[in-house]
Design an enzyme around this catalytic site. Structure first.
Site, PDB file in Angstrom:
ATOM      1  CG  ASP A 261      -2.038  -1.142   1.165  1.00  0.00           C
ATOM      2  OD1 ASP A 261      -2.297  -1.376  -0.100  1.00  0.00           O
ATOM      3  OD2 ASP A 261      -2.534  -1.413   2.294  1.00  0.00           O
TER       4      ASP A 261
ATOM      5  CE1 TYR B 174       3.853  -6.593   3.613  1.00  0.00           C
ATOM      6  CE2 TYR B 174       2.945  -8.679   3.965  1.00  0.00           C
ATOM      7  CZ  TYR B 174       3.016  -7.585   3.172  1.00  0.00           C
ATOM      8  OH  TYR B 174       2.546  -7.542   1.773  1.00  0.00           O
TER       9      TYR B 174
END
Length: 260
Positions: free
Chosen positions: A52, A110
């Site tokens: 994002d 992540y």
């Protein structure tokens, strides 16, 4: 026709996320422009994951097909000479046609880097998250532990998430303190849109003493996004880890960034 796999790192600051945009502000737009310049033909790249706006990558892996024969160094140094600051090719490999950057990956990871200090970041602004109150890492790890395994993560899913199923297998959820920084690692067979940032919002509330560790499992079981904490900021989130079958012989992480 040959297929090339490329490892990238990038800062999400200044880009509209990974995906190509009509105004050409995605990281993908910059990468395709640079690769096309070296290939001498229009190139479309496919990525392992779509980050994002404001989210970074210590390792993003993409593939593309080309009829142009170039030494592998051209796909690294040559492409880098056409990329803007904040984006760099780390390596390039020729792979067989069965390789697919997105669909061949069976695990992604992540890391959320969180500055836990009374004073907000200056030099690292945009590159780390921040929380000013002391956080109890032990409580955060106790809260995260029951999330390991295969669960319905609807409570941590963004409304605009396009995933076909909210069920994911979370394989790692571990928080470690390194000085004033918390390094929060998550690995799974896949992630929902905003899943890590929504988990971080809950974990920070727990670490600050606003909720007990058991609350996170209650939120998970409730499958209701409105019962969870607000989505945490994008700044500290990095795509760090992508695993493929061993036959492709690709690096699964990068050790060269400062929060490795």
């Amino acid at each position: 026709m040959m297929r090339i796999a490329v490892g990238l790192e990038y800062r999400g600051v200044g880009f509209c996320g990974w995906q190509s945009q009509p105004q050409a502000c995605g990281v993908q737009d910059a990468v395709e422009k640079a690769v096309s310049a070296i290939a001498g033909e229009a190139i479309t790249v496919t990525a392992a994951g779509r980050t994002d706006t404001g989210v970074h990558a210590a390792l993003q892996i993409v593939h593309f097909d080309t009829t142009s024969v170039r030494p592998l160094t051209a796909w690294v140094r040559g492409v880098n000479s056409h990329l803007p600051a904040g984006v760099a090719v780390l390596w390039a490999r020729e792979v067989d046609a069965e390789f697919h950057a997105r669909f061949a990956a069976f695990e992604r990871g992540y890391r959320y880097v969180l500055l836990n200090h009374p004073v907000r970041p200056g030099l690292n602004a945009g590159l780390v998250g921040w929380h000013h109150r002391p956080l109890d890492v032990a409580c955060m790890n106790r809260a995260a532990s029951p999330l390991i395994g295969r669960h319905d993560f609807s409570a941590f899913r963004a409304a605009e998430c396009q995933a076909r199923s909210p069920v994911k297998e979370l394989r790692r959820a571990l928080i470690e303190r390194r000085g004033d920084y918390l390094l929060c690692d998550f690995r799974a067979d896949g992630f929902l849109h905003h899943m890590v940032r929504n988990l971080m919002g809950c974990l920070v509330q727990i670490g600050a003493g606003g909720r007990p560790p058991e609350w996170l499992h209650e939120v998970l079981a409730g499958r209701d996004r409105t019962r969870a904490a607000p989505t945490f900021e994008a700044a500290g989130l990095y795509l760090t880890h992508i695993r493929y079958p061993a036959r492709f012989a690709l690096p699964e992480s990068s050790e060269r960034w400062p929060f490795a």
